[in-house]
Design a protein around this motif. Structure first.
Motif, short mmCIF file in Angstrom:
data_model
loop_
_atom_site.label_atom_id
_atom_site.label_comp_id
_atom_site.label_asym_id
_atom_site.label_seq_id
_atom_site.Cartn_x
_atom_site.Cartn_y
_atom_site.Cartn_z
N THR A 159 6.08 8.62 -23.88
CA THR A 159 5.57 7.96 -22.67
C THR A 159 4.42 7.03 -23.01
O THR A 159 4.37 5.88 -22.53
CB THR A 159 5.10 9.02 -21.65
OG1 THR A 159 6.20 9.87 -21.32
CG2 THR A 159 4.57 8.35 -20.40
N LEU A 160 3.48 7.50 -23.83
CA LEU A 160 2.35 6.67 -24.20
C LEU A 160 2.77 5.46 -25.02
O LEU A 160 2.25 4.35 -24.83
CB LEU A 160 1.33 7.49 -24.99
CG LEU A 160 0.64 8.65 -24.24
CD1 LEU A 160 -0.27 9.41 -25.18
CD2 LEU A 160 -0.16 8.12 -23.04
N GLU A 164 -1.25 2.47 -21.93
CA GLU A 164 -1.63 3.76 -22.52
C GLU A 164 -1.58 3.76 -24.04
O GLU A 164 -2.03 4.72 -24.68
CB GLU A 164 -0.71 4.86 -21.99
CG GLU A 164 -0.70 5.01 -20.48
CD GLU A 164 -2.04 5.49 -19.94
OE1 GLU A 164 -2.86 5.98 -20.75
OE2 GLU A 164 -2.28 5.36 -18.73
N SER A 165 -1.03 2.71 -24.65
CA SER A 165 -0.92 2.67 -26.11
C SER A 165 -2.30 2.67 -26.77
O SER A 165 -2.44 3.03 -27.95
CB SER A 165 -0.13 1.45 -26.56
OG SER A 165 -0.77 0.25 -26.15
N ALA A 166 -3.35 2.27 -26.03
CA ALA A 166 -4.70 2.30 -26.58
C ALA A 166 -5.13 3.72 -26.93
O ALA A 166 -5.93 3.93 -27.85
CB ALA A 166 -5.69 1.68 -25.60
N LEU A 167 -4.59 4.72 -26.22
CA LEU A 167 -4.91 6.11 -26.53
C LEU A 167 -4.38 6.50 -27.90
O LEU A 167 -5.07 7.14 -28.70
CB LEU A 167 -4.33 7.03 -25.45
CG LEU A 167 -4.91 6.88 -24.04
CD1 LEU A 167 -4.16 7.79 -23.07
CD2 LEU A 167 -6.40 7.20 -24.04
#
Length: 314
Positions: A250-251, A257-260
């Motif tokens: 999902t990320l 959210e890819s920064a996480l």
């Protein structure tokens, strides 16, 4: 030297055997030699070549305002085991040290402003291999004998051409290979040309690495590290990590959210490759790696599924 000479009798001075050693013979060294030696003779062990022949001399032409970021990119590409980074002023030493520390590197500074106890502690860390990057001026680093120093990086060329010999001479010692890197602006290439002609040094120009070059090499390194880490995990650890596979997908599929994921990978990369040597995670036992038999373990009774810590009791 003058104070010691004052305690010696004239008869002792006439019979005393004295020798002086220097990497170069500038005017002030020759003047000092004539003051303390009788009819001194100069012996050069390297003929016309005063630099270390096993040292590779490289330079990058870099805009003056981009030297700090270029230095970081070069460190990522070269990945030196240890290095001294030379600057001409105490202000530049402090600035470069802060930049490296903010980027997560194990770095400290050495200048005339540091107390003697601080200097001794820093040098002790360098010699023991627990400080990776030392940023220093010529005055602070003159005469340092640091074993197995892989790189010397000159953030700016020395004001005195002979300073280059002393700087580059910190690496490539005792028959070991070494690398001397110089960051120069277009105007500073004239200084480097003068050094090359004076000491017959063949400098090799390298293209300054771009952000894309760094991205490619750190991606390759961190992938290799993570794959090795994955192979070390046993079956229970692999089973445990499966609960995060849907979240990872999902990320990865969500641009916001890819920064996480990038943050977690960056933290792992910094802690693994750029942490102080004493803090680097110890390697797993040989038996834990793929291809080796696992160490013998006492059979353990597995807990019932409902008691696993990642499952709810409700």
């Amino acid at each position: 030297m003058q104070a010691v000479q004052g305690y010696l009798a004239a008869s002792t001075l006439r019979t005393l055997h004295n020798s002086m050693f220097s990497a170069t013979y500038p005017v002030f060294v020759q003047r000092t030699a004539k003051q303390f030696l009788r009819a001194p003779e100069f012996l050069s062990l390297s003929g016309e070549q005063v630099h270390v022949t096993d040292t590779e001399h490289l330079f990058y032409i870099v805009p003056s305002m981009d030297k700090d970021r270029t230095l970081v990119r070069i460190i990522e590409i070269e990945n030196p085991a240890s290095a001294i980074i030379f600057c001409n002023t105490k202000t530049a030493v402090h600035y470069v040290t802060v930049v490296l520390q903010r980027f997560g590197y194990d770095a400290d500074e050495l200048s005339a402003d540091r107390s003697q106890s601080d200097r001794e502690q820093i040098l002790k860390r360098v010699r023991e291999g627990t400080l990776r990057f030392l940023v220093a001026t010529d005055v602070a680093a003159r005469g340092l004998d640091i074993p197995e120093l892989s790189h010397v990086i000159q953030y700016e060329p020395p004001e005195d051409p002979e300073g280059y010999i002393h700087r580059a001479g910190r690496t490539g010692r005792a028959g070991r290979p070494g690398t001397a890197l110089s960051l120069v602006s277009e105007a500073e290439t004239l200084t480097l040309d003068a050094i090359a002609k004076r000491y017959s040094i063949e400098f090799q120009q390298r293209r300054a690495p771009a952000d894309t070059d760094v991205q490619a090499i750190v991606a390759e390194r961190v992938t290799t590290l993570l794959e090795a880490r994955l192979r070390e995990r046993d079956r229970l650890q692999t089973e445990r990590s499966q609960r995060f596979v849907p979240l990872a997908r999902t990320l990865a599929g969500n641009e916001d959210e890819s920064a996480l994921i990038a943050m977690l990978v960056d933290d792992y990369y910094q802690e693994t490759l750029h942490a102080p040597p004493a803090m680097v995670r110890e390697a797993a036992p040989a038996g834990e790696l793929q291809g080796g038999p696992p160490p013998a373990r006492r059979p353990q009774r597995r807990r019932p599924p409902s008691r696993r810590p990642w499952r709810s009791e409700r």
